[in-house]
Design an enzyme around this catalytic site. Structure first.
Site, PDB file in Angstrom:
ATOM      1  N   SER A  89       0.826  -1.214   0.000  1.00 13.02           N
ATOM      2  CA  SER A  89       0.000   0.000   0.000  1.00 13.02           C
ATOM      3  C   SER A  89       0.859   1.262   0.000  1.00 13.02           C
ATOM      4  CB  SER A  89      -0.924   0.002   1.220  1.00 13.02           C
ATOM      5  OG  SER A  89      -0.172   0.264   2.384  1.00 13.02           O
ATOM      6  N   CYS A  90       0.197   2.394  -0.265  1.00 12.01           N
ATOM      7  CA  CYS A  90       0.909   3.667  -0.352  1.00 12.01           C
ATOM      8  C   CYS A  90       0.974   4.386   0.981  1.00 12.01           C
ATOM      9  CB  CYS A  90       0.235   4.558  -1.384  1.00 12.01           C
ATOM     10  SG  CYS A  90       0.414   3.879  -3.024  1.00 12.01           S
ATOM     11  N   ASP A  91       1.055   3.649   2.059  1.00 10.84           N
ATOM     12  CA  ASP A  91       1.224   4.266   3.369  1.00 10.84           C
ATOM     13  C   ASP A  91       2.586   3.843   3.891  1.00 10.84           C
ATOM     14  OD1 ASP A  91       1.201   4.805   6.172  1.00 10.84           O
ATOM     15  OD2 ASP A  91      -0.980   4.962   6.065  1.00 10.84           O
ATOM     16  N   ASN A 147      -6.492   1.643  -0.401  1.00  8.39           N
ATOM     17  CA  ASN A 147      -5.773   1.717  -1.682  1.00  8.39           C
ATOM     18  C   ASN A 147      -6.365   0.784  -2.737  1.00  8.39           C
ATOM     19  OD1 ASN A 147      -2.196   2.338  -1.128  1.00  8.39           O
ATOM     20  ND2 ASN A 147      -3.909   3.720  -1.298  1.00  8.39           N
TER      21      ASN A 147
END
Ligand SMILES: *Cc1c(COP(=O)(O)O)cnc(C)c1O
Length: 376
Positions: free
Chosen positions: A323-325, A366
């Site tokens: 994910s983009c975290d 996401n």
């Protein structure tokens, strides 16, 4: 890795990541608990994995259920458990939910303060309550801190209040912390419990039940003692503190019942380095903190990871999710050693993932789907 899981993975194709749970392992775990603590009733902690097939199996085997919400109570009932076999074990409940549980026939409730006792007296009159006491969680890999339970000094007052309000002051509970690797940790809580039993008897209230909680470990990278070692340590501690007047006891295993029954098949999405001469590779999987591996929080649970290159030389990796975290990094403080020959697109098997994976998976952060689950 069981033969049945191996066979299932070989026979079926899936984009993944996917969890596969082998019910034969759950059945064996239940039998081991029953054998290790023969006079103790088992209340499976539903939150560890509420898959209907698991609840159905455990209900058939005679298990009782520890539920934290009305939905979990409904899941246990749907599996065929009678309401007498259900405990509403969360100490934090809306009064409306207590009333719903009462209407569904549930008569056993956890409390840790007088305000909760008063809610139960109003919404589930005459019910049995047990008071949870704090335990420091020392030795646990996933300690439960101070969120649940009251100081042992307070418990007698809480239960006396329950008695005065027409509830049945049934007993005490504690939880020594999840993934508890030290079987001796039950001793201090049992000592405190025995003192509360005596204190209440002096006030004319006879407790009859002791809930020994969960905490039984599953094997990750480090070995853990078998459940019979825990059974012996607990029985000895009960004898030490209760003599020959051992009360009715229950346990609430979650992780220990299903953890080792599950394996996640995941895929390597990317392998990269952050600088040309970086000694560490970054390995990104298609599973991370938000779609199944939440228990890697603070790197607390370290799962064994198998690849088809395990015979090769190993090198240190930072392991991360898709994910983009930026918090979606699984292991970095303590790098994870994986084969240097590991390739993008390779499948990896994450062991010991039967507990606390599917339900901790987000609804679709996401756009990554919740973890798929197959129970065989
Ligand atoms: C989560 C929980 C359990 C299960 O704990 P494990 O460490 O997974 O065995 C048992 N009892 C209560 C009250 C819980 O909240």
């Amino acid at each position: 890795m069981t033969e049945r899981i191996k066979e299932f993975l070989a026979r079926t194709e899936d984009e993944g990541p996917r969890l596969v749970v082998d019910l034969d392992v759950v059945r064996a775990n239940y039998a081991n608990f029953a054998r290790a603590l023969p006079d103790t009733r088992v209340f499976y902690a539903v939150k560890a994995n509420p898959a209907p097939e698991i609840l159905d199996l455990l209900a058939r085997l005679g298990s009782c259920f520890d539920c934290a919400s009305v939905v979990e109570i409904e899941q246990a009932l749907a599996a065929g458990a009678a309401p007498e076999r259900i405990s509403y074990g969360n100490t934090i409940k809306k009064e409306r939910d207590i009333a719903r549980a009462h209407a569904l026939g549930v008569r056993l409730y956890a409390v840790d303060c007088e305000a909760e006792v008063e809610k139960i007296a109003r919404a589930a009159p005459g019910a049995r309550v047990f008071c949870r006491i704090l335990s420091d969680g020392a030795g646990a890999q996933w300690p439960l801190s101070r969120k649940f339970g009251c100081h042992p000094d307070m418990a007698a007052d809480v239960l006396e209040r329950a008695h005065a309000l027409g509830l049945v002051a049934h007993g005490l509970s504690f939880h020594v912390g999840s993934q508890q690797r030290d079987p001796r940790q039950w001793d201090a809580a049992l000592k405190a419990s025995a003192a509360i039993f005596r204190e209440l008897a002096e006030r004319g209230v006879e407790l009859t039940m002791l809930n020994l909680g969960g905490g039984f470990p599953t094997r990750y990278l480090k070995d853990v003692a078998p459940v019979r070692v825990y059974g012996r340590a607990i029985f000895r501690a009960l004898r030490r503190h209760f003599g020959n007047r051992i009360p009715e006891t229950i346990i609430e295993p979650g992780r220990g019942m299903v953890g080792n029954a599950g394996i996640i098949e995941a895929e390597v999405v990317l392998i990269s380095r952050k600088a040309r001469d970086d000694a560490q590779r970054w390995v990104y999987l298609d599973i991370g903190k938000f779609n199944g591996l939440a228990e890697t929080m603070d790197e607390m649970i370290r799962y064994p990871i198998r690849t088809e290159f395990d015979a090769d030389e190993l090198g240190p990796c930072v392991l991360a999710g898709p994910s983009c975290d930026s918090v979606d990094v699984l292991y970095e403080k303590e790098p994870y050693w994986l084969p240097v020959s590991l390739e993008i697109g390779a499948k990896v098997l994450i062991e010991g993932t039967g507990a606390y994976t599917t339900t901790y998976s987000s609804v679709g952060f996401n756009g990554f789907a919740p973890l798929k689950s197959f129970v065989i």
